[in-house]
Design an enzyme around this catalytic site. Structure first.
Site, PDB file in Angstrom:
ATOM      1  N   SER A 287      24.329 -56.460  22.505  1.00  0.00           N
ATOM      2  CA  SER A 287      25.058 -56.366  23.865  1.00  0.00           C
ATOM      3  C   SER A 287      24.264 -56.873  24.869  1.00  0.00           C
ATOM      4  O   SER A 287      23.009 -57.429  24.669  1.00  0.00           O
ATOM      5  CB  SER A 287      25.963 -55.266  24.173  1.00  0.00           C
ATOM      6  OG  SER A 287      26.877 -55.287  25.003  1.00  0.00           O
TER       7      SER A 287
ATOM      8  N   HIS B 243      16.368 -47.451  26.039  1.00  0.00           N
ATOM      9  CA  HIS B 243      15.350 -46.538  26.618  1.00  0.00           C
ATOM     10  C   HIS B 243      15.340 -46.157  28.258  1.00  0.00           C
ATOM     11  O   HIS B 243      15.525 -47.435  28.712  1.00  0.00           O
ATOM     12  CB  HIS B 243      14.134 -46.745  26.273  1.00  0.00           C
ATOM     13  CG  HIS B 243      13.744 -46.391  24.670  1.00  0.00           C
ATOM     14  ND1 HIS B 243      13.078 -45.438  24.185  1.00  0.00           N
ATOM     15  CD2 HIS B 243      14.398 -47.178  23.645  1.00  0.00           C
ATOM     16  CE1 HIS B 243      13.354 -45.824  22.705  1.00  0.00           C
ATOM     17  NE2 HIS B 243      14.195 -46.568  22.559  1.00  0.00           N
TER      18      HIS B 243
ATOM     19  N   ASP C 215      14.571 -53.919  23.438  1.00  0.00           N
ATOM     20  CA  ASP C 215      13.884 -55.219  22.915  1.00  0.00           C
ATOM     21  C   ASP C 215      15.131 -56.216  23.111  1.00  0.00           C
ATOM     22  O   ASP C 215      16.112 -56.167  22.799  1.00  0.00           O
ATOM     23  CB  ASP C 215      13.875 -54.926  21.445  1.00  0.00           C
ATOM     24  CG  ASP C 215      12.686 -54.200  20.834  1.00  0.00           C
ATOM     25  OD1 ASP C 215      11.946 -53.576  21.994  1.00  0.00           O
ATOM     26  OD2 ASP C 215      12.148 -54.297  19.820  1.00  0.00           O
TER      27      ASP C 215
END
EC number: 4.1.1.65
Length: 258
Positions: A225, A141, A86
């Site tokens: 990050s 992911h 995200d």
């Protein structure tokens, strides 16, 4: 009033002592008290969290929270690459033949980012930069299904990688502490560069074995990050609807693997 304080602590801290203090506080029972205000200030979507707000014992556990089953849907097309996080896609572009990318008007060396012996295959290819703010879900992911060809770490410490860090920092994307995974999908290599944002360099790998599955968790950040994806020339075509800066979620299609 609290938002500038959180930004100072979580986005801009890069010193050894201040980062260490922040890390200890975030893992302490005392930090539990700030979770409600943190969630409110950063507009966290509590309805998609795996647990209720009061069930997180520390700010650290809240920050690395998992989501409910089904909260993110992965594009199942066999030829698709998907977002690993995200995030906001801050930049997309071509990797020059001299292995340099230009981000926010600054040049970054892919050879320095990956190591000289790893960068050559990406010359002429495509890069994508995904920035995670404190408001984002911080688990990473896999963007593709494939076999882990190599994994390595470079860099000693980290500086901010938000828009101010990219604009005024010193080669943050290529010199910050970074954990790099190279995945083979068919005959193509995909570089997944996880860039540390603070001195504590908190990037934790969670996958086991050599196989990665598209949309499945592979790592997480303790603090906000950046993830950089690198594709070889002629092996990837960007999704035409993407215009930077673009908000995106885990599993959403970012392009086609050729």
């Amino acid at each position: 009033m609290l938002k500038p304080v959180y930004r100072l602590l979580i986005e801009l801290t890069n010193g050894r002592w201040t980062s260490g203090i922040l890390q200890k506080f975030a893992k302490s029972n005392l930090s539990r008290r700030v979770i409600p205000s943190f969630s409110r200030i950063y507009n966290i979507n509590e309805s998609e969290m795996e647990k209720n707000l009061h069930e997180y014992p520390t700010l650290h556990e809240f920050f690395i929270r998992r989501l409910k089953e089904g909260a993110r849907v992965t594009d199942v097309s066999p030829d698709s690459a998907v977002s690993p996080v995200d995030a906001v896609i801050e930049d997309v572009g071509s990797i020059r033949e001299d292995r340099v990318i230009s981000v926010k008007g600054k040049n970054y060396s892919i050879s320095e980012m990956l190591g000289e012996n790893k960068a050559g295959k990406y010359a002429g290819g495509t890069y994508m930069i995904f920035y995670l703010s404190p408001s984002h879900y911080h688990r990473i992911h896999s963007p593709v299904t494939g076999k882990v060809a190599d994994q390595w770490i470079l860099g000693l410490k980290s500086y901010p990688v938000n828009k101010w860090g990219l604009k005024y920092g010193r080669d943050t994307l290529s010199k910050n502490y970074r954990s790099i995974t190279e995945v083979r999908h068919g005959d193509a290599a995909i570089g997944i560069v996880k860039v540390g944002a603070m001195f504590v360099n908190s990037i934790e790998l969670t996958h086991e074995g050599e196989q990665l599955e598209k949309g499945k968790e592979m790592a997480y950040f303790t603090f906000g990050s950046t993830v950089i994806l690198l594709f070889e020339q002629g092996k990837f075509e960007l999704e035409k609807s993407i215009r930077t800066p673009a908000h995106i979620k885990v599993g959403e299609r970012i392009g086609t693997l050729l």
